[in-house]
Design an enzyme around this catalytic site. Sequence first.
Site, PDB file in Angstrom:
ATOM      1  N   PRO A  89      26.018  -8.955 -28.518  1.00 57.35           N
ATOM      2  CA  PRO A  89      26.383  -8.448 -27.181  1.00 57.35           C
ATOM      3  C   PRO A  89      27.135  -7.121 -27.255  1.00 57.35           C
ATOM      4  CG  PRO A  89      27.567 -10.500 -27.685  1.00 57.35           C
ATOM      5  CD  PRO A  89      26.654 -10.235 -28.831  1.00 57.35           C
ATOM      6  N   GLU A 116      31.223 -16.927 -33.887  1.00 57.75           N
ATOM      7  CA  GLU A 116      31.974 -15.776 -33.380  1.00 57.75           C
ATOM      8  C   GLU A 116      31.420 -14.452 -33.908  1.00 57.75           C
ATOM      9  OE1 GLU A 116      34.345 -15.999 -30.967  1.00 57.75           O
ATOM     10  OE2 GLU A 116      33.691 -18.081 -30.996  1.00 57.75           O
ATOM     11  N   ARG A 154       4.045  -5.945 -27.592  1.00 55.92           N
ATOM     12  CA  ARG A 154       3.135  -5.456 -26.546  1.00 55.92           C
ATOM     13  C   ARG A 154       2.714  -4.017 -26.795  1.00 55.92           C
ATOM     14  NH1 ARG A 154       2.939  -7.638 -21.766  1.00 55.92           N
ATOM     15  NH2 ARG A 154       3.082  -5.658 -20.682  1.00 55.92           N
ATOM     16  N   ASP A 169       2.990  -0.721 -16.817  1.00 56.86           N
ATOM     17  CA  ASP A 169       4.141  -1.611 -16.665  1.00 56.86           C
ATOM     18  C   ASP A 169       5.311  -0.874 -16.054  1.00 56.86           C
ATOM     19  OD1 ASP A 169       2.737  -3.543 -17.936  1.00 56.86           O
ATOM     20  OD2 ASP A 169       3.899  -3.507 -19.788  1.00 56.86           O
TER      21      ASP A 169
HETATM   22  N1  ADE Z   1      24.003 -12.705 -29.194  1.00 61.92           N
HETATM   23  C1  ADE Z   1      24.777 -13.296 -28.274  1.00 61.92           C
HETATM   24  N2  ADE Z   1      24.688 -12.693 -27.098  1.00 61.92           N
HETATM   25  C2  ADE Z   1      23.791 -11.671 -27.242  1.00 61.92           C
HETATM   26  C3  ADE Z   1      23.289 -10.674 -26.388  1.00 61.92           C
HETATM   27  N3  ADE Z   1      23.645 -10.582 -25.121  1.00 61.92           N
HETATM   28  N4  ADE Z   1      22.385  -9.810 -26.904  1.00 61.92           N
HETATM   29  C4  ADE Z   1      22.021  -9.871 -28.194  1.00 61.92           C
HETATM   30  N5  ADE Z   1      22.485 -10.796 -29.050  1.00 61.92           N
HETATM   31  C5  ADE Z   1      23.358 -11.688 -28.587  1.00 61.92           C
END
Ligand code: ADE
Length: 248
Positions: A89, A116, A154, A169
Site C-alpha cells: 500500500p 506487517e 491484456r 478501453d
Molecule cells: N498489500 C496490502 N495492501 C495492498 C495494496 N493496497 N496494494 C498492493 N499491495 C498491498
Amino acid sequence: MRFDLLTLFPEIFAGFLGQSLLKKAIDRGLIRVHVHDMRDWSRDKHQKVDDRPYGGGPGMVLRVEPVVECAEDVQLQGAERGHVVLLSPQGRRLTQAIVEELACHRRLILLCGRYEGFDQRVVELLRPDEVSVGDYVLNGGEVAAMVVIDAVMRLVPGVLGDENSHRDDSFSSGGRLLEFAQYTRPREYRGLHVPDILLSGDHEEIARWRGEQSYCKTRERRSDLLPGASAGDLDREETDNTKRPADG
Ligand code: ADE
C-alpha cells in the site's frame, strides 16, 4: 511474457491461473507464470519466515533472508533477471499508464507481502518497483499481484482475440474517457429499451452517440480524467465523495 510470483500462499493462485483468458494465454505459450513459496528459502526447521519487529509493536515482519534469497535465486532461473515489483500500500498507485510501463518488461517478479510487511532491507537490497493497487489495505499482496497480472496480460500481443480490443478501453493511453453503455439482446427487458440509435445501422451516428455518452459519463463521474484537469481535481473529488453520504 513471464511472471514469477513470490508468496507464502501459493494455493491462492490456483483458481486464478486455471481459468479463462489467462489459462488460454498460458496454454498458447504467450504467458508463463511460476509460483514460488518463499518458505522454501527459510533456514528455520519449521519454515518460519516472519519475526517480531525490533522496537516493538503489533504483528510480525517478513524476515530479510528468505525473501532476498528467494528473489535472487528466482532471478537466476530465467534468461533475464526481470523487473522486481513489490506489492504494497506504500507503492505508487497503479494506473493504466503504469500497467503499460510494466507490460514493456519481458519478465516481472512480483513480491507478495503478508503481516506487517517486509523488513526494510528487502527494499534496500532488491530495489523493487513498489506498487499499490489502491488506497486501502489488503491482507496481503497476492490479490494485488493478480490485479497486476490481469491488467498487464491484456497488453501482451496475441492475448486478446482482437489485437485492437484494448485500444478502446477506458484509460488506455490513446483515450482517457470512461466507456459508453453497451447493450445486447433482448431489445426490451422489463420495459427498458435499447436506445433506437443503436438499432439504426447508421455507424457514423452510433460512433457520435457513443462518444457523447463517454464524455458525459466521464464528466459526471471522473472529471479528473478530462483534459485540463489537474491532480488536485481528483483529490477534491475524493473529498467530495466522502462527504456525499452525510449530505444525503
Ligand atoms: N498489500 C496490502 N495492501 C495492498 C495494496 N493496497 N496494494 C498492493 N499491495 C498491498
